[in-house]
Design an enzyme around this catalytic site. Sequence first.
Site, PDB file in Angstrom:
ATOM      1  N   CYS A 146      16.193  30.267 -20.891  1.00 49.14           N
ATOM      2  CA  CYS A 146      16.207  31.073 -19.679  1.00 49.14           C
ATOM      3  C   CYS A 146      17.647  31.491 -19.393  1.00 49.14           C
ATOM      4  O   CYS A 146      18.570  30.692 -19.531  1.00 49.14           O
ATOM      5  CB  CYS A 146      15.652  30.370 -18.450  1.00 49.14           C
ATOM      6  SG  CYS A 146      13.930  29.892 -18.604  1.00 49.14           S
ATOM      7  N   ARG A 194      18.248  33.746 -24.934  1.00 53.38           N
ATOM      8  CA  ARG A 194      17.840  32.483 -24.312  1.00 53.38           C
ATOM      9  C   ARG A 194      16.342  32.427 -24.042  1.00 53.38           C
ATOM     10  O   ARG A 194      15.822  31.375 -23.671  1.00 53.38           O
ATOM     11  CB  ARG A 194      18.594  32.274 -22.999  1.00 53.38           C
ATOM     12  CG  ARG A 194      20.094  32.238 -23.159  1.00 53.38           C
ATOM     13  CD  ARG A 194      20.771  32.117 -21.822  1.00 53.38           C
ATOM     14  NE  ARG A 194      20.674  30.771 -21.305  1.00 53.38           N
ATOM     15  CZ  ARG A 194      21.567  29.813 -21.526  1.00 53.38           C
ATOM     16  NH1 ARG A 194      22.629  30.077 -22.252  1.00 53.38           N
ATOM     17  NH2 ARG A 194      21.413  28.628 -21.023  1.00 53.38           N
ATOM     18  N   TRP A 200      12.185  31.654 -20.891  1.00 54.61           N
ATOM     19  CA  TRP A 200      11.507  30.960 -21.991  1.00 54.61           C
ATOM     20  C   TRP A 200      10.595  29.947 -21.317  1.00 54.61           C
ATOM     21  O   TRP A 200      11.061  29.024 -20.657  1.00 54.61           O
ATOM     22  CB  TRP A 200      12.516  30.263 -22.899  1.00 54.61           C
ATOM     23  CG  TRP A 200      11.891  29.683 -24.126  1.00 54.61           C
ATOM     24  CD1 TRP A 200      11.585  30.338 -25.275  1.00 54.61           C
ATOM     25  CD2 TRP A 200      11.499  28.318 -24.330  1.00 54.61           C
ATOM     26  NE1 TRP A 200      11.015  29.474 -26.184  1.00 54.61           N
ATOM     27  CE2 TRP A 200      10.946  28.218 -25.627  1.00 54.61           C
ATOM     28  CE3 TRP A 200      11.555  27.166 -23.545  1.00 54.61           C
ATOM     29  CZ2 TRP A 200      10.467  27.025 -26.155  1.00 54.61           C
ATOM     30  CZ3 TRP A 200      11.064  25.976 -24.074  1.00 54.61           C
ATOM     31  CH2 TRP A 200      10.527  25.923 -25.372  1.00 54.61           C
ATOM     32  N   ASN A 251      17.005  27.943 -14.466  1.00 60.00           N
ATOM     33  CA  ASN A 251      17.005  27.608 -15.892  1.00 60.00           C
ATOM     34  C   ASN A 251      16.979  26.086 -15.984  1.00 60.00           C
ATOM     35  O   ASN A 251      17.838  25.440 -15.399  1.00 60.00           O
ATOM     36  CB  ASN A 251      18.280  28.181 -16.532  1.00 60.00           C
ATOM     37  CG  ASN A 251      18.557  27.597 -17.902  1.00 60.00           C
ATOM     38  OD1 ASN A 251      17.639  27.240 -18.628  1.00 60.00           O
ATOM     39  ND2 ASN A 251      19.825  27.497 -18.261  1.00 60.00           N
ATOM     40  N   GLU A 310      16.445  24.027 -44.900  1.00 61.05           N
ATOM     41  CA  GLU A 310      16.931  25.170 -44.123  1.00 61.05           C
ATOM     42  C   GLU A 310      16.196  26.452 -44.541  1.00 61.05           C
ATOM     43  O   GLU A 310      15.836  27.266 -43.689  1.00 61.05           O
ATOM     44  CB  GLU A 310      18.455  25.302 -44.295  1.00 61.05           C
ATOM     45  CG  GLU A 310      19.093  26.558 -43.739  1.00 61.05           C
ATOM     46  CD  GLU A 310      18.983  26.729 -42.230  1.00 61.05           C
ATOM     47  OE1 GLU A 310      18.406  25.862 -41.551  1.00 61.05           O
ATOM     48  OE2 GLU A 310      19.430  27.780 -41.739  1.00 61.05           O
ATOM     49  N   LYS A 357      14.034  28.682 -41.931  1.00 68.23           N
ATOM     50  CA  LYS A 357      14.307  30.107 -41.714  1.00 68.23           C
ATOM     51  C   LYS A 357      13.029  30.922 -41.908  1.00 68.23           C
ATOM     52  O   LYS A 357      12.713  31.805 -41.124  1.00 68.23           O
ATOM     53  CB  LYS A 357      15.372  30.640 -42.685  1.00 68.23           C
ATOM     54  CG  LYS A 357      16.787  30.213 -42.478  1.00 68.23           C
ATOM     55  CD  LYS A 357      17.579  31.068 -41.526  1.00 68.23           C
ATOM     56  CE  LYS A 357      17.566  30.489 -40.138  1.00 68.23           C
ATOM     57  NZ  LYS A 357      18.255  29.248 -39.915  1.00 68.23           N
ATOM     58  N   GLU A 404      10.554  30.358 -39.096  1.00 67.04           N
ATOM     59  CA  GLU A 404      11.025  30.909 -37.823  1.00 67.04           C
ATOM     60  C   GLU A 404      10.770  32.404 -37.708  1.00 67.04           C
ATOM     61  O   GLU A 404      10.331  32.872 -36.669  1.00 67.04           O
ATOM     62  CB  GLU A 404      12.551  30.707 -37.690  1.00 67.04           C
ATOM     63  CG  GLU A 404      12.982  29.357 -37.187  1.00 67.04           C
ATOM     64  CD  GLU A 404      14.499  29.276 -37.051  1.00 67.04           C
ATOM     65  OE1 GLU A 404      14.959  28.851 -35.997  1.00 67.04           O
ATOM     66  OE2 GLU A 404      15.220  29.626 -38.004  1.00 67.04           O
ATOM     67  N   HIS A 425       4.923  12.617 -55.345  1.00 70.18           N
ATOM     68  CA  HIS A 425       4.352  11.603 -54.453  1.00 70.18           C
ATOM     69  C   HIS A 425       3.445  12.205 -53.397  1.00 70.18           C
ATOM     70  O   HIS A 425       3.227  11.615 -52.344  1.00 70.18           O
ATOM     71  CB  HIS A 425       5.474  10.795 -53.794  1.00 70.18           C
ATOM     72  CG  HIS A 425       6.306  10.035 -54.783  1.00 70.18           C
ATOM     73  ND1 HIS A 425       5.791   9.037 -55.570  1.00 70.18           N
ATOM     74  CD2 HIS A 425       7.600  10.189 -55.156  1.00 70.18           C
ATOM     75  CE1 HIS A 425       6.747   8.574 -56.366  1.00 70.18           C
ATOM     76  NE2 HIS A 425       7.843   9.264 -56.151  1.00 70.18           N
TER      77      HIS A 425
HETATM   78  C1  G6P Z   1      17.172  26.324 -31.555  1.00 73.44           C
HETATM   79  C2  G6P Z   1      17.500  27.511 -32.443  1.00 73.44           C
HETATM   80  C3  G6P Z   1      17.951  27.027 -33.815  1.00 73.44           C
HETATM   81  C4  G6P Z   1      19.118  26.061 -33.666  1.00 73.44           C
HETATM   82  C5  G6P Z   1      18.760  24.888 -32.752  1.00 73.44           C
HETATM   83  C6  G6P Z   1      19.977  24.041 -32.418  1.00 73.44           C
HETATM   84  O1  G6P Z   1      16.028  25.714 -32.005  1.00 73.44           O
HETATM   85  O2  G6P Z   1      16.380  28.358 -32.569  1.00 73.44           O
HETATM   86  O3  G6P Z   1      18.372  28.147 -34.582  1.00 73.44           O
HETATM   87  O4  G6P Z   1      19.480  25.594 -34.926  1.00 73.44           O
HETATM   88  O5  G6P Z   1      18.261  25.380 -31.509  1.00 73.44           O
HETATM   89  O6  G6P Z   1      20.859  24.815 -31.661  1.00 73.44           O
HETATM   90  P1  G6P Z   1      22.396  24.511 -31.511  1.00 73.44           P
HETATM   91  O7  G6P Z   1      22.893  25.560 -30.577  1.00 73.44           O
HETATM   92  O8  G6P Z   1      22.510  23.129 -30.946  1.00 73.44           O
HETATM   93  O9  G6P Z   1      23.004  24.603 -32.866  1.00 73.44           O
END
Ligand code: G6P
Length: 605
Positions: free
Chosen positions: A2, A27, A74, A98, A478, A482, A485, A501
Amino acid sequence: MCGIVGVLGNHEVSPQILDALKRLEYRGYDSAGIATINRGKLDLRRAVGKLINLSDILVHEPLPGRSGIGHTRWATHGGPSVANAHPHRAGRVAVVHNGIIENFRALREELGAEGISFSSETDTETIVQLASLYLERGMTAVEAARATLKRLEGAFAVAFLFEGEEDMIICARRGSPLCIGHGQNEMYLGSDAIALAELTDRITYLEEGDWAILSRSGALIFDADDHQTNRPVTRINVETARVDKSGHRHFMAKEMAEQPRVLQASMSHYAGLSGGDITLPAELDFANTDRLIMVACGTAFYACQVAKYWFEKYAGLPVELDIASEFRYRDPVLGPNNTALFVSQSGETADTLAALRHVSPHVAQVVSVINVPTSSIARESAVALPIHAGPEIGVASTKAFTAQLQVLALLALKAGMQRGRLTPEAFEARLAELRAVPGFVAQALDREEEIRRLTETLSQARDVLFLGRGVMYPLALEGALKLKEISYIHAEAYAAGELKHGPIALVDTDLPVIVFAPHDGLFEKTASNMQEVMARQGTVILISDAQGLAEAGDVPYCLQMPTVPEFIAPIIYAVPAQLIAYHTALHRGTDVDQPRNLAKSVTVE
Ligand code: G6P
């Protein structure tokens, strides 16, 4: 999560608020709204979905007024709907918020007993209903806001606008960031300084527990004990705070392309353009550290997972690693010689911040690797190391990940020297390898067209498996994150050796398996796991270097990366992980920068 904005201006404020909200949309984008006071009357507009929907409404139903507050949401309590959108209003008060009001159920009951009915499912509405009740009982706006704030439990940032008070916004920070902007006989409020970059470069960051009364002539700031206090006005660099796509189709594309420059800038900050030393704050001491505890969320956590290999290998330092939301709710055994290291792009992630506060009294030093130097995590760490990546707007983290890796690699080398585990020659050799990272990342980015073609088939998949060993395992994680997401394709990552396994049961002709395997000491092992997949008709996409591809034999799909030293390989292999997700998402037509249900800065637990 937010975003909050407030403006006490000399012109119509709706356009200014809308513009500031655009910069806060990272946000959250479930709904948005603005409230203003016009000719003494409070009015508001709200819309579900992205800000563009609110802009459309404002075209047909303008919202005049020179005082206003705005919000981009959000959703936490209550789904995305107009009724749940902020600002919330009750009687003569409007509120944007927020965070989470943890005692909202008790407050709702109490207010319900007063005969007050609620028009939304949100926790926020309790704030506005309480303030309105206090006004009705004869309190002034300031008294009502203060009395309301005292009743709230949880972590939040909040702003109040009162009908009849055109020269006043009251705001408070408890757990969620908030800053005040100073203009020419105008005052502003924002969740971060970037939101206010087009309005002012003079910013005051509120401290934890602060609340403030804004008028056009300035701000009266009070601490948590209601003592009036002074907080410094700092000048921000509006150029670096300014955000645009610079001709790219998406912020994510821009941020991926920026990586060579960002990595170069970060490197030169810590190690100059040449030479054999790393400059870090003198108080940073790994020599006496008996254990390194690394805590983060999301992509930042995977950066820690890579760094664990480095700290163990180059510094001989035992590393414990955890996801922040798990770490803080177990009983971690902490020691007086432990170093705790927190990694966060935003520096505001609620779970990471809470974990930091949890360990601070019990460990020797608290270090953070952050992208926002003014963030809460940075300010609450003994040593905060910025990654110098500049604003990252795309929800999927890209340049922040590679820059985090680079700073963590520098830290691991410094720790190796301090602990006598690296000879000066080995230290210099590794540092020279790190200096080559920006160039190799640029070469990896040059593979974009090949990757785009690869993703034509990949985008048809229902599930994708990522495999890697050693430092490539977190890279596989990662890559899977990605892809999930931004393309919404279900993806899993496994340590290649773990395949047999369980997950190998998933392998069939429909399952693409992406393997990260540079030709390093583990290549043979990973290649065997890849053969196991191919023997079961799995479709392998192998990402390796020239030698790896030559030795791998007949693999259905190959992507050649530059040949790079083992130490820096994770930073270079992050690029195909990013580009695969990006181009798969483009093929599928999803919203790359603002994927559904996600927000970039997660300031709620
Ligand atoms: C959210 C974002 C991610 C990020 C995570 C941690 O989930 O979507 O892309 O890696 O927060 O955020 P930070 O700001 O602590 O790296």
